[in-house]
Design an enzyme around this catalytic site. Structure first.
Site, PDB file in Angstrom:
ATOM      1  N   GLN A 170       7.515 -13.582  21.635  1.00  0.00           N
ATOM      2  CA  GLN A 170       7.327 -14.898  21.971  1.00  0.00           C
ATOM      3  C   GLN A 170       7.975 -16.068  20.959  1.00  0.00           C
ATOM      4  O   GLN A 170       7.371 -16.702  20.021  1.00  0.00           O
ATOM      5  CB  GLN A 170       5.964 -15.352  21.976  1.00  0.00           C
ATOM      6  N   CYS A 223      -2.175  -2.433   7.787  1.00  0.00           N
ATOM      7  CA  CYS A 223      -1.971  -3.473   6.615  1.00  0.00           C
ATOM      8  C   CYS A 223      -0.851  -4.288   6.656  1.00  0.00           C
ATOM      9  O   CYS A 223      -1.113  -5.439   6.246  1.00  0.00           O
ATOM     10  CB  CYS A 223      -2.282  -2.715   5.231  1.00  0.00           C
ATOM     11  N   ASP A 238       0.875  -1.273   0.041  1.00  0.00           N
ATOM     12  CA  ASP A 238       0.123  -0.141  -0.101  1.00  0.00           C
ATOM     13  C   ASP A 238       1.079   1.335  -0.024  1.00  0.00           C
ATOM     14  O   ASP A 238       0.483   2.085   0.617  1.00  0.00           O
ATOM     15  CB  ASP A 238      -1.044   0.012   1.120  1.00  0.00           C
ATOM     16  N   LYS A 261      -6.790  -4.808  -3.166  1.00  0.00           N
ATOM     17  CA  LYS A 261      -7.388  -5.437  -2.031  1.00  0.00           C
ATOM     18  C   LYS A 261      -8.565  -4.580  -1.399  1.00  0.00           C
ATOM     19  O   LYS A 261      -8.093  -3.361  -1.159  1.00  0.00           O
ATOM     20  CB  LYS A 261      -6.309  -6.053  -0.906  1.00  0.00           C
TER      21      LYS A 261
HETATM   22  C1  C5J Z   1      -3.081   0.894   5.361  1.00  0.00           C
HETATM   23  C2  C5J Z   1      -4.758   2.049   6.637  1.00  0.00           C
HETATM   24  N1  C5J Z   1      -2.577   0.436   4.201  1.00  0.00           N
HETATM   25  N2  C5J Z   1      -4.026   2.324   7.694  1.00  0.00           N
HETATM   26  N3  C5J Z   1      -4.496   1.335   5.331  1.00  0.00           N
HETATM   27  O1  C5J Z   1      -2.563   0.188   6.496  1.00  0.00           O
HETATM   28  O2  C5J Z   1      -6.057   2.256   6.520  1.00  0.00           O
END
Ligand code: C5J
Length: 227
Positions: A206, A166, A28, A133
């Site tokens: 862990q 994400c 992203d 996505k």
């Molecule tokens: C991602 C978000 N890409 N923070 N999106 O982390 O909404």
């Protein structure tokens, strides 16, 4: 590149991998999240916190391309008709604008709009799949798993934004599907630095409950030594 094992310093312990089974998964790195004047900044976030990831990610991208290894990009976003956007996701933020509304770089998080696209510094080239996505995780309602299995990939070097949303969601999904993940600490970021730190800690805690954490420099050094 042959099937030579490489070792990279990582936490909770050194990570041994075969480059031929590794993809670079860039999450992203979209204009609306990273660019001044985009949606992220419109919501009051400091995008410079995310922009620090561009240079390490550019170097990793160059190294992966030079080594002829697979690179996969993802983008969070929705169909222009918003048929894949749940009411829960659309209404939850309660900000001045939400997904699908007009934003500074086109409709917010809608495919085909300028803000939804990947920043020019890391723009995909031919042969690098782009996974669109609708959720936070890159496996949810996408063909990422199929793309990886068809290429014999079992290990993911993961970078992108944001660490706790994400990136974390994708690493957890990948872990449950049997992939080994190494998260690149300086290749990920959050608008909230403490969430970045905790997001990385959660992955490597862990004994590496979801995966490993390393950094761009040792990964670049490991790859360079194998060329
Ligand atoms: C991602 C978000 N890409 N923070 N999106 O982390 O909404």
């Amino acid at each position: 590149m042959g099937r030579t094992s490489l070792t990279v310093p990582a936490e909770p312990y050194d990570f041994v991998f075969e480059p031929s089974g590794c993809a670079l998964l860039i999450i992203d790195m979209q204009r609306d999240f990273l660019e001044p004047g985009g949606f992220g900044e419109m919501l009051g976030n400091d995008v410079s916190l995310l922009r620090s990831t561009i240079e390490p990610n550019r170097m990793l991208l160059d190294a992966w391309r030079t080594a002829g290894l697979p690179v996969i990009h993802t983008r969070e976003g929705h169909r222009p008709d918003l048929a894949d956007l749940s009411a829960a996701k659309r209404t939850r933020g309660r900000g001045p604008a939400t997904i699908g509304d007009p934003g500074p770089m086109g409709r917010i998080l809608v495919r085909g709009e300028a803000g939804h696209d990947i920043i020019p510094e890391l723009y995909p080239i031919g042969g690098e799949p782009v996974i669109d996505k609708p959720g936070k995780g890159a496996f949810y309602q996408t063909d990422l798993d199929l793309v990886l299995r068809n290429r014999g990939i079992d290990t993911l070097f993961v970078c992108g934004v944001t660490t706790e949303v994400c990136v974390n969601t994708t690493v957890r999904e990948a872990n449950d599907r049997g992939y080994r993940c190494v998260v690149i600490a300086d290749g990920c970021a959050s608008y909230f630095p403490e969430f970045h730190e905790m997001g990385l800690k959660m992955i490597k805690a862990q004994g590496g409950i979801f995966g490993f954490v390393s950094a761009s420099e040792p990964v670049l050094a490991a790859l360079a030594g194998s060329l």
